[in-house]
Design a protein around this motif. Structure first.
Motif, PDB file in Angstrom:
ATOM      1  N   ASP A   1       0.812  -1.219   0.000  1.00 29.30           N
ATOM      2  CA  ASP A   1       0.000   0.000   0.000  1.00 29.30           C
ATOM      3  C   ASP A   1       0.844   1.267   0.000  1.00 29.30           C
ATOM      4  N   THR A   2       1.921   1.225  -0.772  1.00 29.74           N
ATOM      5  CA  THR A   2       2.717   2.416  -1.025  1.00 29.74           C
ATOM      6  C   THR A   2       2.769   2.618  -2.537  1.00 29.74           C
ATOM      7  N   GLY A   3       3.490   3.623  -2.946  1.00 27.68           N
ATOM      8  CA  GLY A   3       3.606   3.908  -4.370  1.00 27.68           C
ATOM      9  C   GLY A   3       2.900   5.199  -4.708  1.00 27.68           C
ATOM     10  N   PRO A   4       3.256   5.825  -5.828  1.00 25.00           N
ATOM     11  CA  PRO A   4       2.669   7.107  -6.214  1.00 25.00           C
ATOM     12  C   PRO A   4       1.145   7.057  -6.283  1.00 25.00           C
ATOM     13  N   ILE A   5       0.516   8.057  -5.678  1.00 29.30           N
ATOM     14  CA  ILE A   5      -0.948   8.131  -5.661  1.00 29.30           C
ATOM     15  C   ILE A   5      -1.441   8.743  -6.967  1.00 29.30           C
ATOM     16  N   LEU A   6      -2.435   8.109  -7.563  1.00 30.58           N
ATOM     17  CA  LEU A   6      -3.026   8.588  -8.813  1.00 30.58           C
ATOM     18  C   LEU A   6      -4.292   9.404  -8.554  1.00 30.58           C
ATOM     19  N   VAL A   7      -5.227   8.849  -7.789  1.00 31.89           N
ATOM     20  CA  VAL A   7      -6.505   9.505  -7.497  1.00 31.89           C
ATOM     21  C   VAL A   7      -6.932   9.124  -6.085  1.00 31.89           C
ATOM     22  N   GLN A   8      -7.559  10.084  -5.383  1.00 28.40           N
ATOM     23  CA  GLN A   8      -8.183   9.791  -4.098  1.00 28.40           C
ATOM     24  C   GLN A   8      -9.583  10.375  -4.059  1.00 28.40           C
ATOM     25  N   ALA A   9     -10.456   9.738  -3.297  1.00 34.99           N
ATOM     26  CA  ALA A   9     -11.787  10.275  -3.016  1.00 34.99           C
ATOM     27  C   ALA A   9     -12.004  10.207  -1.512  1.00 34.99           C
ATOM     28  N   ALA A  10     -12.458  11.324  -0.929  1.00 34.38           N
ATOM     29  CA  ALA A  10     -12.681  11.410   0.515  1.00 34.38           C
ATOM     30  C   ALA A  10     -14.175  11.520   0.792  1.00 34.38           C
ATOM     31  N   LEU A  11     -14.607  10.876   1.873  1.00 35.40           N
ATOM     32  CA  LEU A  11     -16.007  10.945   2.273  1.00 35.40           C
ATOM     33  C   LEU A  11     -16.104  10.919   3.795  1.00 35.40           C
ATOM     34  N   PRO A  12     -17.207  11.438   4.356  1.00 37.30           N
ATOM     35  CA  PRO A  12     -17.336  11.494   5.808  1.00 37.30           C
ATOM     36  C   PRO A  12     -17.696  10.137   6.398  1.00 37.30           C
ATOM     37  N   VAL A  13     -17.221   9.905   7.608  1.00 38.40           N
ATOM     38  CA  VAL A  13     -17.692   8.767   8.398  1.00 38.40           C
ATOM     39  C   VAL A  13     -18.916   9.254   9.156  1.00 38.40           C
ATOM     40  N   LEU A  14     -20.054   8.624   8.948  1.00 35.69           N
ATOM     41  CA  LEU A  14     -21.315   9.079   9.524  1.00 35.69           C
ATOM     42  C   LEU A  14     -21.532   8.484  10.912  1.00 35.69           C
ATOM     43  N   ASP A  15     -22.302   9.190  11.736  1.00 34.86           N
ATOM     44  CA  ASP A  15     -22.682   8.647  13.037  1.00 34.86           C
ATOM     45  C   ASP A  15     -23.403   7.322  12.839  1.00 34.86           C
ATOM     46  N   GLY A  16     -23.002   6.320  13.582  1.00 38.03           N
ATOM     47  CA  GLY A  16     -23.659   5.022  13.474  1.00 38.03           C
ATOM     48  C   GLY A  16     -23.145   4.153  12.349  1.00 38.03           C
ATOM     49  N   ASP A  17     -22.128   4.612  11.614  1.00 36.54           N
ATOM     50  CA  ASP A  17     -21.579   3.796  10.535  1.00 36.54           C
ATOM     51  C   ASP A  17     -21.045   2.476  11.085  1.00 36.54           C
TER      52      ASP A  17
ATOM     53  N   GLU B   1     -18.915  -1.215   9.778  1.00 35.86           N
ATOM     54  CA  GLU B   1     -17.925  -1.566   8.771  1.00 35.86           C
ATOM     55  C   GLU B   1     -18.599  -1.828   7.432  1.00 35.86           C
ATOM     56  N   ALA B   2     -19.778  -2.460   7.475  1.00 40.60           N
ATOM     57  CA  ALA B   2     -20.490  -2.787   6.235  1.00 40.60           C
ATOM     58  C   ALA B   2     -21.010  -1.534   5.544  1.00 40.60           C
ATOM     59  N   SER B   3     -21.612  -0.614   6.289  1.00 41.89           N
ATOM     60  CA  SER B   3     -22.187   0.582   5.665  1.00 41.89           C
ATOM     61  C   SER B   3     -21.102   1.496   5.114  1.00 41.89           C
ATOM     62  N   LEU B   4     -20.025   1.655   5.867  1.00 46.76           N
ATOM     63  CA  LEU B   4     -18.931   2.492   5.384  1.00 46.76           C
ATOM     64  C   LEU B   4     -18.253   1.852   4.178  1.00 46.76           C
ATOM     65  N   SER B   5     -18.105   0.545   4.215  1.00 42.58           N
ATOM     66  CA  SER B   5     -17.503  -0.173   3.086  1.00 42.58           C
ATOM     67  C   SER B   5     -18.315   0.039   1.819  1.00 42.58           C
ATOM     68  N   GLU B   6     -19.628  -0.010   1.923  1.00 42.10           N
ATOM     69  CA  GLU B   6     -20.486   0.162   0.746  1.00 42.10           C
ATOM     70  C   GLU B   6     -20.273   1.535   0.113  1.00 42.10           C
ATOM     71  N   ARG B   7     -20.196   2.578   0.929  1.00 40.07           N
ATOM     72  CA  ARG B   7     -20.016   3.926   0.383  1.00 40.07           C
ATOM     73  C   ARG B   7     -18.619   4.112  -0.198  1.00 40.07           C
ATOM     74  N   ILE B   8     -17.625   3.512   0.439  1.00 42.57           N
ATOM     75  CA  ILE B   8     -16.263   3.592  -0.110  1.00 42.57           C
ATOM     76  C   ILE B   8     -16.188   2.865  -1.445  1.00 42.57           C
ATOM     77  N   HIS B   9     -16.823   1.705  -1.542  1.00 50.05           N
ATOM     78  CA  HIS B   9     -16.797   0.968  -2.808  1.00 50.05           C
ATOM     79  C   HIS B   9     -17.417   1.781  -3.940  1.00 50.05           C
ATOM     80  N   GLN B  10     -18.460   2.525  -3.649  1.00 46.55           N
ATOM     81  CA  GLN B  10     -19.064   3.369  -4.679  1.00 46.55           C
ATOM     82  C   GLN B  10     -18.057   4.383  -5.219  1.00 46.55           C
ATOM     83  N   GLN B  11     -17.241   4.915  -4.329  1.00 49.82           N
ATOM     84  CA  GLN B  11     -16.217   5.872  -4.763  1.00 49.82           C
ATOM     85  C   GLN B  11     -15.080   5.172  -5.510  1.00 49.82           C
TER      86      GLN B  11
END
Length: 212
Positions: free
Chosen positions: A162-178, A180-190
């Motif tokens: 998990d190193t190496g030059p970064i090409l693209v990043q997308a950031a999103l908020p961690v919501l109250d009550g998130d 692992e499954a719910s946060l994973s779903e939103r990250i996968h969309q990004q």
């Protein structure tokens, strides 16, 4: 509810001829399917020439059958070492004449055998804002750390995990009550959004394409 950097270009980054992509997956294959759809919609000037999975039960195989993409199983349990598996991967991708290789949920540590065969041409997608939360449990690490912002990173692969030059990043908020499954779903969309752009940017770095 997400911020991406860099932003997609105003005009697609095109290649002539289109890139030939090899994809590696261990799980359901949603990022693999996102790449295929990006290619077929014209968003990405490429075609997925070969999918390789390391488990015969991987859901990505079923997606490949539906999408009519050539697929192959290289079960890691049949190889005496990581290096032996990676040599087999290189043999298959070279036979398919791929230009770039994308690790789209490949849950195996790769070795110098693969990295040296595809220098600056091996792309990984990771569910955190690297360099934070490296490794296989990145989403759980983010929740345990109590961060309020996380996301995903597409980067070029180097020997250290998990190193190496970064090409693209997308950031999103961690919501109250998130969870692992719910946060994973939103990250996968990004991940689905940024991975095609990462492929184009990697090709552009190598001089394989020009602005359309």
């Amino acid at each position: 509810m997400a911020v991406q950097w860099p932003l997609p270009p105003e005009h697609p980054i095109v290649t002539k001829p289109p890139l030939r992509l090899g994809v590696m997956a261990s799980g359901s294959g949603s990022n693999f399917e996102a790449l295929v759809q990006a290619c077929r919609s014209g968003q990405l000037s490429a075609e997925v020439s070969l999918l390789i999975v390391n488990k015969p039960e991987a859901g990505a195989l079923r997606r490949a059958e539906v999408l009519d993409v050539p697929a192959q199983v290289l079960d890691h349990r049949n190889y005496p070492s990581r290096e032996a598996l990676d040599r087999a991967l290189v043999t298959s991708f070279r036979a398919a004449q791929v230009d770039l290789v994308v690790m789209a949920g490949w849950m195996r540590i790769v070795t110098q055998e693969l990295i040296e065969a595809y220098p600056e041409r091996l792309i990984n997608i990771h569910p955190s804002l690297l360099p934070s939360f490296r490794g296989a449990k990145a989403i759980r690490q983010a929740l345990e750390a109590g961060v309020t912002l996380t996301g995903c990173t597409a980067h070029l692969v180097e020997l250290e995990v998990d190193t190496g030059p970064i090409l693209v990043q997308a950031a999103l908020p961690v919501l109250d009550g998130d969870s692992e499954a719910s946060l994973s779903e939103r990250i996968h969309q990004q991940e689905h959004r940024i991975l095609p752009l990462a492929v184009s940017l990697a090709a552009q770095r190598l001089g394989l394409c020009a602005q359309g």
